[in-house]
Scaffold this active site. Structure first.
Site, PDB file in Angstrom:
ATOM      1  N   GLU A 145     -33.228  46.719 -68.357  1.00 45.76           N
ATOM      2  CA  GLU A 145     -32.971  46.423 -69.793  1.00 45.76           C
ATOM      3  C   GLU A 145     -33.249  47.712 -70.638  1.00 45.76           C
ATOM      4  O   GLU A 145     -33.524  48.844 -70.502  1.00 45.76           O
ATOM      5  CB  GLU A 145     -34.520  45.299 -70.180  1.00 45.76           C
ATOM      6  N   GLU A 203     -39.365  48.537 -79.689  1.00 42.50           N
ATOM      7  CA  GLU A 203     -40.416  47.737 -79.061  1.00 42.50           C
ATOM      8  C   GLU A 203     -41.928  48.599 -79.410  1.00 42.50           C
ATOM      9  O   GLU A 203     -41.982  49.801 -79.255  1.00 42.50           O
ATOM     10  CB  GLU A 203     -40.272  47.543 -77.597  1.00 42.50           C
TER      11      GLU A 203
END
Length: 65
Positions: free
Chosen positions: A60, A65
């Site tokens: 990923e 984030e």
């Protein structure tokens, strides 16, 4: 993003949302143009890509984030 609803201090907070695409791409240029992104205590904004057919081996990419 809902920026107009006032959440009561007694509430558990805002519900989270997840936006997903049913389409898949093997090549892409992604432009993320944010006018507003939540920030502060108990927030966790994220924008990432995954290989749904081969995850976790496909990996990923965590963009935010």
């Amino acid at each position: 993003a809902d920026s107009s609803t006032v959440v009561s201090p007694a509430a558990r907070g805002r519900d989270s949302i997840r936006i997903s695409s049913q389409a898949t791409y093997d090549e892409a240029v992604v432009v993320l143009d944010l006018a507003h992104m939540p920030e502060g205590c108990a927030t966790w904004p994220a924008f990432w890509t995954v290989d749904l057919h081969n995850w976790p081996r496909g990996g990923e990419i965590d963009i935010i984030e």
